[in-house]
Design an enzyme around this catalytic site. Sequence first.
Site, PDB file in Angstrom:
ATOM      1  N   LEU A 208       0.937  -1.362  -0.319  1.00 42.71           N
ATOM      2  CA  LEU A 208      -0.117  -0.348  -0.040  1.00 42.71           C
ATOM      3  C   LEU A 208       0.864   0.997  -0.108  1.00 42.71           C
ATOM      4  CD1 LEU A 208      -2.358  -0.940   3.401  1.00 42.71           C
ATOM      5  CD2 LEU A 208      -2.764  -1.074  -0.018  1.00 42.71           C
ATOM      6  N   HIS A 209       0.089   2.703  -0.268  1.00 41.55           N
ATOM      7  CA  HIS A 209       1.201   3.079  -1.183  1.00 41.55           C
ATOM      8  C   HIS A 209       0.697   4.606  -1.205  1.00 41.55           C
ATOM      9  CE1 HIS A 209       2.105   2.134  -5.206  1.00 41.55           C
ATOM     10  NE2 HIS A 209       2.272   3.648  -5.027  1.00 41.55           N
TER      11      HIS A 209
END
Length: 366
Positions: A208-209
């Site tokens: 996740l970013h």
Amino acid sequence: MLIDIIAGARPNFMKIAPIIAAIEKAKIDGKNINFRLIHTGQHYDKKMSGDFFEQLGIPEPHVNLEAGGGSQSEQTAAIMIRFEKELLENPVDLVLVVGDVTSTMACAIVAQKLHVRVAHVEAGIRSNDWSMPEEINRLVTDSITNYFFTTSVSANENLKKSGVEDSRVFFVGNTMIDTLLRQMGRFKMPEVWHTLNLKEKEYIIMTLHRPANVDQEFQLRDLIETIVKSSNGLSIVFPVHPRTEKMLKSIGINYPNLHLIEPLGYLEFNYLVKNAKAVVTDSGGITEETTVMGIPCMTLRDNTERPETISVGTNELLGTNPSAIPGAFKKLLNNEWKKGRIPELWDGKTSDRIVDVLLRLNEKNG
């Protein structure tokens, strides 16, 4: 024919490696083509940059603009100023940009202002979400590109709708898949395989970013808690992006089956993907790799610029609302996930097709 190949961030490196190899092969065959590799320095952390050069056999850059750090506007300005100076001092016939990062847009603008032709690899993909910096980069780059190398039929259609002539669009396939297929036999078991006692098809990989998922404390907590509760106790291996790490520290999430690890090299990360039960991500590129490897993929985004990973591949778009996660995991754990196929021209030969087109264009333009 001399080409500047632009790379600046981790997603670029997988895309340029096979293009460089194809150019080197053409040179050996006596073709009139050569390149300079320009690293803008947009990603300057070793795990985000240096390891990829070593593992993918990318040569040392001819130039490193060292333009990392700062806001997107500061990075854009630094890249443009430094690349303009470089291009004025060392002219080339064409600037080749890949993907949709800040470096892609910045170097395309500089090249066109200096009357140097621009080729865009991975042109035409669209999320239609202007809140994504990458979408702005795509739109700007494609509005000033001369030659468009596309990965999919939907990308061709997007370009046609925007008024690009068919003669400038070349449907060649996906260079990221060239790299994946070339490197698959070299995937490397990372140390965490042993330290976490991982077993094939008995763990989940998560990345996740994106700001929509990681910049708000409550959203990141809700997503992770829902994923953990839906996982039926499977280990969740989470290589943490620097952007996400700051937020995770502040919310202090801790579950026995959630394992936060440092970013991995290309060969180690894809070893874990290839052997995973599934991948949960908000990355675009990973959805392409999981499609080719036949790994179930859940994408935590409200849109995607890679619809073929859904219509043809193994990806499902869940959105950013955690409520969709339990149903997706139920389908996964019941072994009801779709099998998927490999999209057209994702065959490992894209870079050779790109170089063939560049050589033809150079002959045509004298």
